[in-house]
Motif scaffolding. Structure first.
Motif, PDB file in Angstrom:
ATOM      1  N   VAL A  23       0.901  -1.291   0.031  1.00  0.00           N
ATOM      2  CA  VAL A  23      -0.069  -0.019   0.220  1.00  0.00           C
ATOM      3  C   VAL A  23       0.950   1.199  -0.125  1.00  0.00           C
ATOM      4  O   VAL A  23       1.742   1.306   0.380  1.00  0.00           O
ATOM      5  CB  VAL A  23      -1.091  -0.039   1.308  1.00  0.00           C
ATOM      6  N   LEU A  24       0.556   2.224  -0.676  1.00  0.00           N
ATOM      7  CA  LEU A  24       1.085   3.520  -0.881  1.00  0.00           C
ATOM      8  C   LEU A  24       0.352   4.409   0.160  1.00  0.00           C
ATOM      9  O   LEU A  24      -0.738   4.722  -0.243  1.00  0.00           O
ATOM     10  CB  LEU A  24       1.333   4.111  -2.166  1.00  0.00           C
ATOM     11  N   ILE A  25       0.839   5.339   1.006  1.00  0.00           N
ATOM     12  CA  ILE A  25       0.059   6.145   1.603  1.00  0.00           C
ATOM     13  C   ILE A  25       0.567   7.660   1.337  1.00  0.00           C
ATOM     14  O   ILE A  25       1.708   7.914   1.068  1.00  0.00           O
ATOM     15  CB  ILE A  25       0.596   6.201   3.298  1.00  0.00           C
ATOM     16  N   LEU A  26      -0.429   8.401   0.978  1.00  0.00           N
ATOM     17  CA  LEU A  26      -0.355   9.704   0.301  1.00  0.00           C
ATOM     18  C   LEU A  26      -0.412  10.862   1.490  1.00  0.00           C
ATOM     19  O   LEU A  26      -0.775  10.513   2.560  1.00  0.00           O
ATOM     20  CB  LEU A  26      -1.278   9.995  -0.701  1.00  0.00           C
ATOM     21  N   LYS A  27       0.135  11.979   1.149  1.00  0.00           N
ATOM     22  CA  LYS A  27       0.090  13.102   1.906  1.00  0.00           C
ATOM     23  C   LYS A  27      -1.351  13.378   2.270  1.00  0.00           C
ATOM     24  O   LYS A  27      -1.213  14.236   3.373  1.00  0.00           O
ATOM     25  CB  LYS A  27       0.988  14.039   1.434  1.00  0.00           C
ATOM     26  N   THR A  28      -2.181  13.130   1.451  1.00  0.00           N
ATOM     27  CA  THR A  28      -3.471  13.678   1.592  1.00  0.00           C
ATOM     28  C   THR A  28      -4.011  12.500   2.692  1.00  0.00           C
ATOM     29  O   THR A  28      -5.320  12.888   2.996  1.00  0.00           O
ATOM     30  CB  THR A  28      -4.285  13.457   0.229  1.00  0.00           C
ATOM     31  N   GLY A  29      -3.330  11.621   2.954  1.00  0.00           N
ATOM     32  CA  GLY A  29      -3.939  10.339   3.914  1.00  0.00           C
ATOM     33  C   GLY A  29      -4.558   9.541   3.244  1.00  0.00           C
ATOM     34  O   GLY A  29      -5.139   8.145   3.667  1.00  0.00           O
ATOM     35  N   GLU A  30      -4.737   9.465   1.807  1.00  0.00           N
ATOM     36  CA  GLU A  30      -5.401   8.340   1.287  1.00  0.00           C
ATOM     37  C   GLU A  30      -4.305   7.160   0.982  1.00  0.00           C
ATOM     38  O   GLU A  30      -3.122   7.425   0.947  1.00  0.00           O
ATOM     39  CB  GLU A  30      -5.674   8.824  -0.356  1.00  0.00           C
ATOM     40  N   LYS A  31      -4.859   5.882   1.384  1.00  0.00           N
ATOM     41  CA  LYS A  31      -4.015   4.815   0.727  1.00  0.00           C
ATOM     42  C   LYS A  31      -4.479   4.068  -0.638  1.00  0.00           C
ATOM     43  O   LYS A  31      -5.632   3.946  -0.619  1.00  0.00           O
ATOM     44  CB  LYS A  31      -4.357   3.758   2.092  1.00  0.00           C
ATOM     45  N   ILE A  32      -3.369   4.001  -1.448  1.00  0.00           N
ATOM     46  CA  ILE A  32      -3.367   3.489  -2.623  1.00  0.00           C
ATOM     47  C   ILE A  32      -2.993   1.760  -2.922  1.00  0.00           C
ATOM     48  O   ILE A  32      -1.451   1.713  -2.426  1.00  0.00           O
ATOM     49  CB  ILE A  32      -2.998   4.379  -3.781  1.00  0.00           C
ATOM     50  N   PRO A  33      -3.516   0.897  -3.274  1.00  0.00           N
ATOM     51  CA  PRO A  33      -2.781  -0.433  -3.418  1.00  0.00           C
ATOM     52  C   PRO A  33      -1.763  -0.461  -4.412  1.00  0.00           C
ATOM     53  O   PRO A  33      -1.930   0.157  -5.678  1.00  0.00           O
ATOM     54  CB  PRO A  33      -4.053  -1.214  -3.698  1.00  0.00           C
ATOM     55  N   ILE A  34      -0.695  -1.201  -4.188  1.00  0.00           N
ATOM     56  CA  ILE A  34       0.451  -1.247  -5.172  1.00  0.00           C
ATOM     57  C   ILE A  34       0.239  -2.805  -6.031  1.00  0.00           C
ATOM     58  O   ILE A  34       0.091  -3.627  -5.273  1.00  0.00           O
ATOM     59  CB  ILE A  34       1.595  -1.210  -4.605  1.00  0.00           C
ATOM     60  N   GLY A  35       0.176  -2.737  -7.191  1.00  0.00           N
ATOM     61  CA  GLY A  35      -0.307  -3.837  -7.818  1.00  0.00           C
ATOM     62  C   GLY A  35       1.350  -4.630  -7.878  1.00  0.00           C
ATOM     63  O   GLY A  35       2.259  -4.051  -8.220  1.00  0.00           O
ATOM     64  N   ALA A  36       1.350  -6.061  -7.655  1.00  0.00           N
ATOM     65  CA  ALA A  36       2.365  -7.016  -7.724  1.00  0.00           C
ATOM     66  C   ALA A  36       3.237  -6.656  -8.962  1.00  0.00           C
ATOM     67  O   ALA A  36       4.604  -6.630  -8.886  1.00  0.00           O
ATOM     68  CB  ALA A  36       2.005  -8.202  -7.509  1.00  0.00           C
ATOM     69  N   THR A  37       2.685  -6.575 -10.108  1.00  0.00           N
ATOM     70  CA  THR A  37       3.237  -6.540 -11.344  1.00  0.00           C
ATOM     71  C   THR A  37       3.896  -5.247 -11.441  1.00  0.00           C
ATOM     72  O   THR A  37       4.699  -4.862 -12.544  1.00  0.00           O
ATOM     73  CB  THR A  37       2.464  -6.910 -12.579  1.00  0.00           C
ATOM     74  N   TYR A  38       3.526  -3.920 -10.837  1.00  0.00           N
ATOM     75  CA  TYR A  38       4.081  -2.797 -11.078  1.00  0.00           C
ATOM     76  C   TYR A  38       4.935  -2.460 -10.062  1.00  0.00           C
ATOM     77  O   TYR A  38       5.811  -1.397 -10.133  1.00  0.00           O
ATOM     78  CB  TYR A  38       2.982  -1.666 -10.941  1.00  0.00           C
ATOM     79  N   MET A  39       5.314  -3.166  -8.935  1.00  0.00           N
ATOM     80  CA  MET A  39       6.096  -3.023  -7.736  1.00  0.00           C
ATOM     81  C   MET A  39       7.412  -2.594  -8.075  1.00  0.00           C
ATOM     82  O   MET A  39       8.238  -1.606  -7.691  1.00  0.00           O
ATOM     83  CB  MET A  39       6.116  -4.214  -6.894  1.00  0.00           C
ATOM     84  N   LYS A  40       8.053  -3.709  -9.038  1.00  0.00           N
ATOM     85  CA  LYS A  40       9.700  -3.308  -9.186  1.00  0.00           C
ATOM     86  C   LYS A  40       9.829  -2.054  -9.821  1.00  0.00           C
ATOM     87  O   LYS A  40      10.728  -1.177  -9.607  1.00  0.00           O
ATOM     88  CB  LYS A  40       9.980  -4.546  -9.852  1.00  0.00           C
ATOM     89  N   GLN A  41       8.927  -1.880 -11.004  1.00  0.00           N
ATOM     90  CA  GLN A  41       9.109  -0.418 -11.875  1.00  0.00           C
ATOM     91  C   GLN A  41       8.996   0.620 -11.101  1.00  0.00           C
ATOM     92  O   GLN A  41       9.559   1.538 -11.073  1.00  0.00           O
ATOM     93  CB  GLN A  41       8.241  -0.776 -12.978  1.00  0.00           C
ATOM     94  N   MET A  42       7.734   0.336 -10.137  1.00  0.00           N
ATOM     95  CA  MET A  42       7.590   1.644  -9.499  1.00  0.00           C
ATOM     96  C   MET A  42       8.662   1.941  -8.285  1.00  0.00           C
ATOM     97  O   MET A  42       8.733   3.399  -8.235  1.00  0.00           O
ATOM     98  CB  MET A  42       6.267   1.498  -8.785  1.00  0.00           C
ATOM     99  N   LYS A  43       9.322   1.067  -7.874  1.00  0.00           N
ATOM    100  CA  LYS A  43      10.268   1.490  -7.001  1.00  0.00           C
ATOM    101  C   LYS A  43      11.518   2.118  -7.563  1.00  0.00           C
ATOM    102  O   LYS A  43      12.156   3.201  -7.062  1.00  0.00           O
ATOM    103  CB  LYS A  43      10.715   0.036  -6.425  1.00  0.00           C
ATOM    104  N   GLN A  44      11.635   1.579  -9.180  1.00  0.00           N
ATOM    105  CA  GLN A  44      12.689   2.244  -9.759  1.00  0.00           C
ATOM    106  C   GLN A  44      12.562   3.687 -10.066  1.00  0.00           C
ATOM    107  O   GLN A  44      13.332   4.494  -9.914  1.00  0.00           O
ATOM    108  CB  GLN A  44      12.914   1.305 -10.852  1.00  0.00           C
TER     109      GLN A  44
END
Length: 248
Positions: A212-233
């Motif tokens: 899960v990604l937590i935004l400064k607005t307080g919202e929590k957004i799910p991270i898809g498993a297939t996007y995890m590596k690319q997103m972190k990079q």
């Protein structure tokens, strides 16, 4: 397509300026639509719920009841960022007009075709520059056009081809599109795809928490498993470029 609003209580004047606008647009190969308003009240009513529908507003100052200056001030209060060009028969309000940041104050009796085209081109240039910093979208259901600064957008989500853009700390606007089209519009603007249904503005990321990604607005957004590596990079590169260190 450039959206132009023309507000003047004089029917003949509206026809005259519409002709000049069309002539300038044709000469400069710009596609336009023109909407006509006969009073400041009518213009304000039309823009009340969506103040940024027009790219350029030609606005007469000396109108019955609500004059053009007061109309423009109320438009700015509504959040209207359209380029405004004042049209009038009098020079008396020239200094008052500049409080509203118009492109030009045109005296009707002194307008030449060349001068009108010059101001038209200046407006087009300003609109083009603004669009580079703005996300443009339009709701097909009620034909409302939205212009949102990229910096105000926290994330996009999609559900059955309906895109919801979340912006300005809690506002949401919906329109039809695809995530692929949105991604193309967001290239090199600091956004990252984190899920098949979510694209996030990296400047709003506060911390990661498992999937899960937590935004400064307080919202929590799910991270898809297939996007995890690319997103972190992508996010690591963003942190490196911007020198931001407030994420967990």
């Amino acid at each position: 397509m450039l959206k132009i609003f023309l507000c003047d209580d004089d029917l003949d004047a509206r026809a005259q300026y519409a002709g000049l606008i069309k002539k300038a647009a044709k000469k400069n190969k710009v596609e336009i639509t023109i909407s006509y308003f006969k009073s400041g009240e009518e213009l304000l009513f039309f823009l009340a719920d969506s103040p940024n529908q027009a790219d350029i507003i030609y606005l007469d100052i000396l109108m019955n009841k609500l004059n053009g200056l007061d109309t423009a001030k109320r438009l700015r209060e509504l959040g209207c960022s359209s380029e405004i060009i004042f049209l009038t028969t009098s020079e008396d309000y020239v200094f008052d007009a500049y409080d509203i940041s118009p492109i030009q104050y045109l005296i009707k009796s002194k307008i030449t075709t060349a001068k009108f085209e010059e101001i038209f081109n200046r407006a087009i240039t300003l609109v083009s520059k603004k669009e580079n910093d703005m996300f443009l979208c339009e709701s097909g259901k009620n034909n409302i056009r939205k212009v949102i600064p990229f910096r105000e957008i926290s994330f996009f989500e999609i559900w059955k081809r309906i895109i919801s853009v979340h912006y300005n700390g809690g506002e949401v606007f919906q329109f039809y599109s695809t995530m692929e089209q949105i991604e193309n519009q967001l290239l090199h603007r600091g956004f990252v795809r984190i899920h098949r249904s979510y694209i996030v503005n990296m400047s709003y990321i506060m911390q990661f928490e498992q999937n899960v990604l937590i935004l400064k607005t307080g919202e929590k957004i799910p991270i898809g498993a297939t996007y995890m590596k690319q997103m972190k990079q992508v996010f690591a590169n963003y942190i490196s470029r911007t020198n931001i260190h407030d994420c967990g």
